[in-house]
Design an enzyme around this catalytic site. Structure first.
Site, PDB file in Angstrom:
ATOM      1  N   ASN A  10      48.754  46.088  45.772  1.00 55.09           N
ATOM      2  CA  ASN A  10      49.695  45.153  45.145  1.00 55.09           C
ATOM      3  C   ASN A  10      50.283  45.855  43.925  1.00 55.09           C
ATOM      4  O   ASN A  10      49.625  45.973  42.907  1.00 55.09           O
ATOM      5  CB  ASN A  10      48.940  43.876  44.735  1.00 55.09           C
ATOM      6  CG  ASN A  10      49.796  42.942  43.910  1.00 55.09           C
ATOM      7  OD1 ASN A  10      51.015  43.083  43.864  1.00 55.09           O
ATOM      8  ND2 ASN A  10      49.162  41.976  43.254  1.00 55.09           N
ATOM      9  N   TRP A  11      51.529  46.303  44.077  1.00 50.53           N
ATOM     10  CA  TRP A  11      52.144  47.075  42.982  1.00 50.53           C
ATOM     11  C   TRP A  11      52.576  46.177  41.831  1.00 50.53           C
ATOM     12  O   TRP A  11      52.973  46.659  40.788  1.00 50.53           O
ATOM     13  CB  TRP A  11      53.357  47.846  43.504  1.00 50.53           C
ATOM     14  CG  TRP A  11      53.049  48.950  44.466  1.00 50.53           C
ATOM     15  CD1 TRP A  11      51.838  49.248  45.067  1.00 50.53           C
ATOM     16  CD2 TRP A  11      53.971  49.938  44.959  1.00 50.53           C
ATOM     17  NE1 TRP A  11      51.966  50.343  45.892  1.00 50.53           N
ATOM     18  CE2 TRP A  11      53.271  50.783  45.843  1.00 50.53           C
ATOM     19  CE3 TRP A  11      55.323  50.188  44.738  1.00 50.53           C
ATOM     20  CZ2 TRP A  11      53.870  51.852  46.510  1.00 50.53           C
ATOM     21  CZ3 TRP A  11      55.938  51.248  45.393  1.00 50.53           C
ATOM     22  CH2 TRP A  11      55.206  52.072  46.265  1.00 50.53           C
ATOM     23  N   LYS A  12      52.579  44.894  42.025  1.00 45.38           N
ATOM     24  CA  LYS A  12      53.067  43.938  41.013  1.00 45.38           C
ATOM     25  C   LYS A  12      54.492  44.327  40.577  1.00 45.38           C
ATOM     26  O   LYS A  12      55.243  44.855  41.394  1.00 45.38           O
ATOM     27  CB  LYS A  12      52.100  43.866  39.830  1.00 45.38           C
ATOM     28  CG  LYS A  12      50.650  43.675  40.289  1.00 45.38           C
ATOM     29  CD  LYS A  12      49.752  43.238  39.194  1.00 45.38           C
ATOM     30  CE  LYS A  12      48.316  43.238  39.706  1.00 45.38           C
ATOM     31  NZ  LYS A  12      47.403  42.550  38.818  1.00 45.38           N
ATOM     32  N   HIS A 103      48.900  34.507  44.690  1.00 45.06           N
ATOM     33  CA  HIS A 103      48.214  35.388  43.724  1.00 45.06           C
ATOM     34  C   HIS A 103      48.006  34.628  42.408  1.00 45.06           C
ATOM     35  O   HIS A 103      48.860  33.818  42.020  1.00 45.06           O
ATOM     36  CB  HIS A 103      49.057  36.645  43.493  1.00 45.06           C
ATOM     37  CG  HIS A 103      48.332  37.703  42.719  1.00 45.06           C
ATOM     38  ND1 HIS A 103      48.192  37.657  41.361  1.00 45.06           N
ATOM     39  CD2 HIS A 103      47.684  38.817  43.127  1.00 45.06           C
ATOM     40  CE1 HIS A 103      47.502  38.718  40.959  1.00 45.06           C
ATOM     41  NE2 HIS A 103      47.177  39.435  42.004  1.00 45.06           N
ATOM     42  N   GLU A 105      48.401  35.422  39.432  1.00 48.36           N
ATOM     43  CA  GLU A 105      49.481  35.557  38.454  1.00 48.36           C
ATOM     44  C   GLU A 105      50.634  34.612  38.796  1.00 48.36           C
ATOM     45  O   GLU A 105      51.302  34.091  37.910  1.00 48.36           O
ATOM     46  CB  GLU A 105      49.948  37.023  38.389  1.00 48.36           C
ATOM     47  CG  GLU A 105      48.913  37.887  37.672  1.00 48.36           C
ATOM     48  CD  GLU A 105      48.907  39.353  38.082  1.00 48.36           C
ATOM     49  OE1 GLU A 105      49.852  39.812  38.740  1.00 48.36           O
ATOM     50  OE2 GLU A 105      47.921  40.032  37.747  1.00 48.36           O
ATOM     51  N   GLU A 175      39.834  36.864  44.791  1.00 47.77           N
ATOM     52  CA  GLU A 175      40.154  37.580  43.565  1.00 47.77           C
ATOM     53  C   GLU A 175      39.737  36.741  42.362  1.00 47.77           C
ATOM     54  O   GLU A 175      40.518  35.892  41.899  1.00 47.77           O
ATOM     55  CB  GLU A 175      41.660  37.846  43.489  1.00 47.77           C
ATOM     56  CG  GLU A 175      42.200  38.678  44.633  1.00 47.77           C
ATOM     57  CD  GLU A 175      43.423  39.465  44.203  1.00 47.77           C
ATOM     58  OE1 GLU A 175      43.367  40.691  44.250  1.00 47.77           O
ATOM     59  OE2 GLU A 175      44.415  38.860  43.781  1.00 47.77           O
ATOM     60  N   GLY A 181      42.858  43.013  36.604  1.00 48.36           N
ATOM     61  CA  GLY A 181      43.509  43.775  35.541  1.00 48.36           C
ATOM     62  C   GLY A 181      42.702  43.861  34.264  1.00 48.36           C
ATOM     63  O   GLY A 181      43.213  44.264  33.224  1.00 48.36           O
ATOM     64  N   SER A 221      40.005  44.654  39.841  1.00 51.49           N
ATOM     65  CA  SER A 221      39.559  45.929  39.276  1.00 51.49           C
ATOM     66  C   SER A 221      38.747  46.764  40.262  1.00 51.49           C
ATOM     67  O   SER A 221      37.791  47.429  39.870  1.00 51.49           O
ATOM     68  CB  SER A 221      38.771  45.695  37.973  1.00 51.49           C
ATOM     69  OG  SER A 221      39.590  45.054  37.015  1.00 51.49           O
ATOM     70  N   GLY A 242      45.217  46.332  42.671  1.00 52.91           N
ATOM     71  CA  GLY A 242      46.342  46.297  41.741  1.00 52.91           C
ATOM     72  C   GLY A 242      46.527  47.656  41.077  1.00 52.91           C
ATOM     73  O   GLY A 242      47.114  48.573  41.642  1.00 52.91           O
ATOM     74  N   GLY A 243      45.986  47.789  39.877  1.00 50.91           N
ATOM     75  CA  GLY A 243      46.183  48.992  39.062  1.00 50.91           C
ATOM     76  C   GLY A 243      45.939  50.300  39.815  1.00 50.91           C
ATOM     77  O   GLY A 243      46.752  51.234  39.744  1.00 50.91           O
TER      78      GLY A 243
HETATM   79  C1  PEP Z   1      45.538  42.195  41.979  1.00 52.13           C
HETATM   80  O1  PEP Z   1      46.492  42.028  41.244  1.00 52.13           O
HETATM   81  O2  PEP Z   1      45.551  41.677  43.105  1.00 52.13           O
HETATM   82  C2  PEP Z   1      44.421  43.015  41.505  1.00 52.13           C
HETATM   83  C3  PEP Z   1      43.310  42.985  42.163  1.00 52.13           C
HETATM   84  O3  PEP Z   1      44.643  43.757  40.366  1.00 52.13           O
HETATM   85  P1  PEP Z   1      43.647  44.854  39.706  1.00 52.13           P
HETATM   86  O4  PEP Z   1      43.107  45.691  40.842  1.00 52.13           O
HETATM   87  O5  PEP Z   1      44.500  45.627  38.772  1.00 52.13           O
HETATM   88  O6  PEP Z   1      42.556  44.088  39.033  1.00 52.13           O
END
Ligand code: PEP
Length: 259
Positions: A10-12, A103, A105, A175, A181, A221, A242-243
């Site tokens: 997930n590049w956001k 998600h 967010e 999640e 994040g 994470s 994500g990251g």
């Molecule tokens: C996400 O946004 O779905 C996610 C899991 O982010 P991160 O890996 O950065 O915690």
């Protein structure tokens, strides 16, 4: 039947055209021999058509981070007067296989509710897009012992009245909001406990065969250092990343941890 692992990035809101191109160009050769997992990238809408071209003929699938639909006059909307929105039919047209829905967010900043996610899930099915449905509790909910109840409500709400045959193709991403994040990851035991609970609920809602087939990703994470342990849990069938998905080497290392 063993469930095939599924690692999705997930590049956001990251990925200008040149950045997206560089990331995809780095990723293609790194993952080309990966055989143990399905792989997908979910870039921002604007670069989706370009990414669709770049990944043609590779083992990388394409997803979006959202999709819009609503119900009007008894039908699921795929086009119309909804300024700024993108429908599942448009995602399909642009080459997507997947759409991340609900998600945290989007729930936090854009008023996404389980009911809205449910409509989007059904509109995705209609358009031939497979949903990745996100659920998870906040830190406050976990600390007050409400994790199981919160996740159950989200799963029931997002998947209400879905046909069982479609459900088998749906992915759920657990999640925990406090792990997204933040660098703070759920322990493999904490994640497995909730994944097993979700699978138990799917059994109740859709039957044992479907519950065994549905892939449940962990997200929050996940990184090269913790991926193997998480992915070794019996009910963790992949990751929503994500990251770490923004660095080709880290994303690849997570894919390689999915044995
Ligand atoms: C996400 O946004 O779905 C996610 C899991 O982010 P991160 O890996 O950065 O915690």
């Amino acid at each position: 039947m063993a469930r095939r692992k599924f690692i999705a990035g997930n590049w956001k809101e990251n990925g200008l055209y040149a950045e997206a191109r560089q990331l995809i160009e780095e990723l293609i050769p790194l993952v080309k021999d990966a055989t143990t997992a399905d792989i997908a990238v979910c870039p921002p809408y604007l670069v989706i058509p370009a990414v669709a071209e770049w990944i043609k003929g590779t083992n990388i699938q394409l997803g979006a981070q959202n999709a819009f639909s609503t119900e009007a006059k008894g039908a699921l909307v795929q086009k119309g007067a909804y300024t700024g929105e993108v429908s599942p039919a448009m995602l399909k047209d642009a080459g997507c296989t997947w759409a991340i829905l609900g998600h945290s967010e989007r729930r936090q900043y854009f008023g996404e509710t389980d009911e809205k996610v449910n409509v989007k899930v059904r509109a995705c099915y209609e358009a031939g897009i497979k949903p990745i449905v996100c659920v998870g509790e906040t830190l406050e909910e976990r600390d007050s012992g409400r994790t199981a109840g919160v996740v159950e409500k989200q799963v029931r709400g997002c998947l209400a009245s879905l046909p069982a045959d479609k459900m088998a193709e749906t992915v759920i991403a657990y999640e925990p909001v406090w792990a997204i994040g933040t660098g703070r990851t759920a322990t493999p035991e904490q994640a497995q406990e909730v994944h097993a609970q979700i699978r138990g609920l799917l059994k109740e809602l859709f039957g044992a065969e479907i519950a065994e087939a549905v892939r449940i990703q962990y997200g929050g994470s996940m990184k090269p250092e913790n991926a193997a342990e998480l992915l070794a849990q019996p009910d963790i069938d992949g990751g929503l990343i994500g990251g770490a998905a923004l660095k080709a080497k880290d994303f690849t290392a997570i894919i390689e941890a999915a044995k």
